[in-house]
Design an enzyme around this catalytic site. Structure first.
Site, PDB file in Angstrom:
ATOM      1  CG  ASP A  64      -4.190   9.236  11.740  1.00  0.00           C
ATOM      2  OD1 ASP A  64      -5.412   9.949  11.240  1.00  0.00           O
ATOM      3  OD2 ASP A  64      -3.248   8.847  10.847  1.00  0.00           O
ATOM      4  CE  LYS A  75       2.785   2.510   8.587  1.00  0.00           C
ATOM      5  NZ  LYS A  75       1.873   2.874   7.577  1.00  0.00           N
ATOM      6  N   GLY A 128       0.742   5.539   0.585  1.00  0.00           N
ATOM      7  CA  GLY A 128       0.013   6.655   1.240  1.00  0.00           C
ATOM      8  C   GLY A 128       0.742   7.919   1.171  1.00  0.00           C
ATOM      9  N   GLY A 129       0.182   9.155   1.601  1.00  0.00           N
ATOM     10  CA  GLY A 129       0.899  10.297   1.570  1.00  0.00           C
ATOM     11  C   GLY A 129       2.063  10.504   2.057  1.00  0.00           C
ATOM     12  CG  MET A 130       2.105   9.332   6.418  1.00  0.00           C
ATOM     13  SD  MET A 130       1.647   9.968   7.724  1.00  0.00           S
ATOM     14  CE  MET A 130       2.928   9.234   8.588  1.00  0.00           C
ATOM     15  CB  ALA A 143      -1.055   0.006   1.057  1.00  0.00           C
ATOM     16  CB  VAL A 200       2.562  -0.737   4.036  1.00  0.00           C
ATOM     17  CG1 VAL A 200       2.935  -1.836   4.853  1.00  0.00           C
ATOM     18  CG2 VAL A 200       2.405   0.656   4.997  1.00  0.00           C
TER      19      VAL A 200
END
Length: 676
Positions: free
Chosen positions: A146, A46, A26-28, A24, A31
């Site tokens: 979060d 990650k 994401g923006g930051m 996966a 993984v």
């Protein structure tokens, strides 16, 4: 990590953790699935975006938060095994990374995208382990910060059906939000779940996690977030200035007890929310027990493209090195795109004759026999050569054709829909992805198929389809159950909630009810949670309002106990109204009622009792004796006489107020002798 960054597949971090394939992005962070080569254990890695690596404040916080998260040991928390900082070969900058427990499955976001709004039992079955994980963190003094569907992982549990829920990414937001770090992407990604105090002041407590978990539950039971907008600022503004609306407004069949709990968990004022996730969990379990809801199997959603890896990852280990000059000499056709799509494209588009059947060969001339000088070759020998060449071409052509047939057959672009009737949703997903098909789920009630098992597929089993085609899978929700209808719900609300369960509504004889307004629901039959066949009848009993009562009987002048008894016999509920003075009613007797005597009654009747004192007759008594009698009755005495004057006559001749009159306690009574 940006899209242009060189692939990390195959990298070895800290000479221990091998990066295998992307799971996966994401923006930051991204993984990857990886392997701990020292322990030979599959792990999730990650890797934070390289732009954070240059921020020393971030790196320090990242390490500190990772250590804190690693202290959490709970079955519903993604375990953190290790953290590190390394610059792999081929990378321009260092990378901060976490090594975590590998959860084989998808996320709650995948489940919501697959199913939309969740059944109440399923939503509670997901929420309970999420809150259990947060409760463990709060007990350890950690705040997640979060909570959102992307951080709720659903993996296979090793059981026949159902998955296990785990919460990940504890503490990462605080690391990213360190001073000097640009975290707009984080805000954009999570603003839908941020508590008002996080937006307004940046403060985060356990109650902030409670708010986010409440929004998470709102989304699970309604299928959508309470607030959406084009910009993060517009959504954040709503969280700060508006209370989250009731989920029951979006979903009328939602049990009121659960609606109330979600409503309280998402209050703007933190003090109005449960104190922490442990308290929230206890209340949730209480609601589940009250509704008679038991945990159900949680479907394990596949991650997006979960059965594929990138073209680069498949191609790198398999492409042989071919020298440039050899490629020119042999005329090797260009390598097609790798992966399922690339393989199928090669099978369909490349003619069989163009496929190399083996290493290229150079035709050698036949070995000449002995000849005489300048003697031309014999015609018979030329015919032999031609025949051999033709035979060779035919054999080679046959081999190439056979090879092409085998290759085409083994790389077929079609697949067959498997028979999925009766299997669980998770098993159906596994079988369809194994057949290179994409499942699309929907849910229906069923009288015969158990919940979470497949009713039917479209196209039906045995149908030949192109790979990657979509197959509609209808999953059973089991029998419909009678919804929980609150007392006082309108007929329209109740009807919509019942019909949403594919049940029919009938009205029973109305009843009088003190708590439900006329025309609203008093009760339902059968009770909430009862399973029925599709189309089964639910009887709604509506209120006729409070039951009318006869006129209030006149109990004025009655002793209090007797008055209460008479009122109860007439169907009323008497209550004590207190004491008051009445000039016409003796002490201890009823002075009045509310409602008044002989007026239309309500259920409750207040009763007042007289505290008046009846003046005793003390005339012709000696002054000392008269004084004692009046004081014993609660009266004061104004005495003139009794001093043995007037010829020794020492008794009362006059008194005021008159004997037998009713006066307030403490009233002064004048007593006089002869000539007084």
């Amino acid at each position: 990590m940006t899209r242009t960054q060189p692939s990390l597949v195959g990298a070895l971090l800290e000479r221990r953790y091998r990066v295998d394939r992307l799971l996966a992005r994401g923006g930051m962070s991204a993984v990857y699935r990886g392997v701990d080569t020292r322990l030979d254990r599959a792990v999730a890695i990650k890797i934070m975006d390289p732009r954070f690596a240059d921020d020393r404040s971030f790196v320090d916080r990242f390490v500190r938060e990772a250590r804190s998260a690693a202290q959490l040991h709970h079955p519903n928390v993604v375990a953190v095994h290790d953290q590190g900082f390394d610059t792999p070969a081929g990378q321009d900058s260092g990378l901060a990374f976490l090594v975590m427990e590998l959860v084989d499955g998808g996320t709650l976001r995948d489940l919501l995208e697959e199913q939309g709004q969740l059944d109440v039992s399923l939503a509670l079955s997901v929420a309970e382990p999420v809150l259990a994980a947060l409760a463990a963190a709060h007990a350890a003094g950690l705040v997640h910060r979060d909570v959102k569907p992307e951080n709720v992982l659903i993996g296979r549990s090793g059981q026949l059906a159902g998955g296990v829920v785990k919460v990940g990414d504890f503490g990462l937001v605080r690391a990213v939000a360190s001073p000097g770090t640009t975290s707009s992407s984080v805000i954009l990604g999570t603003v839908g779940y941020l508590a008002p105090e996080q937006v307004a002041t940046g403060d985060t407590t356990a109650r902030s996690d409670v708010y986010a978990a409440g929004v998470l539950m709102y989304e699970m039971v309604t299928g959508e977030l309470p607030y959406t907008g084009d910009t993060a600022i517009s959504v954040a503004y709503r969280h700060v200035n508006d209370d989250v609306p009731r989920a029951g407004e979006k979903r009328p069949d939602l049990p009121s007890a659960l609606d109330d709990l979600i409503f309280r968990a998402t209050r703007r004022d933190p003090e109005q929310r449960p104190a922490d996730a442990g308290e929230f969990l206890a209340e949730l379990q209480g609601v589940a027990g009250e509704l008679g809801l038991r945990p159900v199997a949680i479907p394990v959603p596949p991650p997006p493209d979960g059965d594929r890896v990138s073209d680069v990852e498949q191609t790198l280990p398999n492409i042989p090195a071919v020298p440039a000059d050899a490629a020119q000499t042999q005329q090797v056709p260009p390598v097609p795109p790798a992966g399922p799509r690339g393989t199928r494209a090669m099978t369909r588009a490349t003619p069989a004759a163009a496929l190399p059947a083996g290493p290229p060969t150079t035709a050698l001339p036949p070995t000449p026999g002995p000849t005489k000088p300048n003697e031309p070759p014999k015609p018979r020998d030329k015919r032999k050569l031609i025949a051999l060449a033709v035979a060779g071409v035919l054999v080679l052509g046959g081999l190439i054709g056979a090879f092409a047939f085998i290759l085409t057959d083994t790389k077929s672009t079609t697949t067959t829909v498997p028979n999925l009737a009766g299997v669980t949703q998770a098993e159906a997903g596994d079988q369809l992805r194994a057949a290179k098909l994409t499942p699309k789920y929907s849910q229906e009630f069923s009288n015969t198929v158990a919940a979470n098992r497949v009713i039917k597929v479209d196209p039906p089993a045995g149908t030949k389809l192109e790979q990657d085609a979509t197959v509609s899978v209808v999953v059973s929700k089991g029998k419909p159950t009678v919804p929980n209808i609150r007392v006082g719900a309108t007929l329209d609300e109740a009807t919509k909630a019942i019909q949403a369960q594919q049940l029919s509504v009938v009205q029973g004889p109305p009843e009088y009810n003190d708590k439900a307004a006329e025309g609203t629901v008093v009760r339902i039959s059968p009770g909430a949670g009862t399973p029925l066949d599709i189309g089964g009848q639910v009887t709604l009993v509506l209120s006729k309002g409070p039951e009318p009562l006869p006129a209030v009987p006149d109990v004025t002048g009655q002793p209090k106990d007797q008055a209460f008894q008479l009122l109860r016999q007439a169907g009323f509920q008497p209550v004590d109204g207190g004491e008051e003075f009445s000039p016409s009613v003796a002490a201890g007797l009823v002075t009045r009622t509310d409602p008044p005597a002989n007026s239309p009654g309500t259920k409750t009747v207040k009763v007042w009792v007289s505290n008046a004192v009846q003046v005793p007759d003390v005339r012709f008594r000696q002054f000392d004796e008269a004084t004692q009698i009046l004081k014993a009755a609660g009266l004061d005495v104004d005495r003139k006489g009794g001093d043995h004057g007037h010829g020794g006559i020492n008794f009362v001749m006059q008194q005021d107020p008159a004997p037998g009159s009713f006066v307030p306690k403490g009233t002064k009574v004048k007593i006089r002798g002869i000539g007084g």
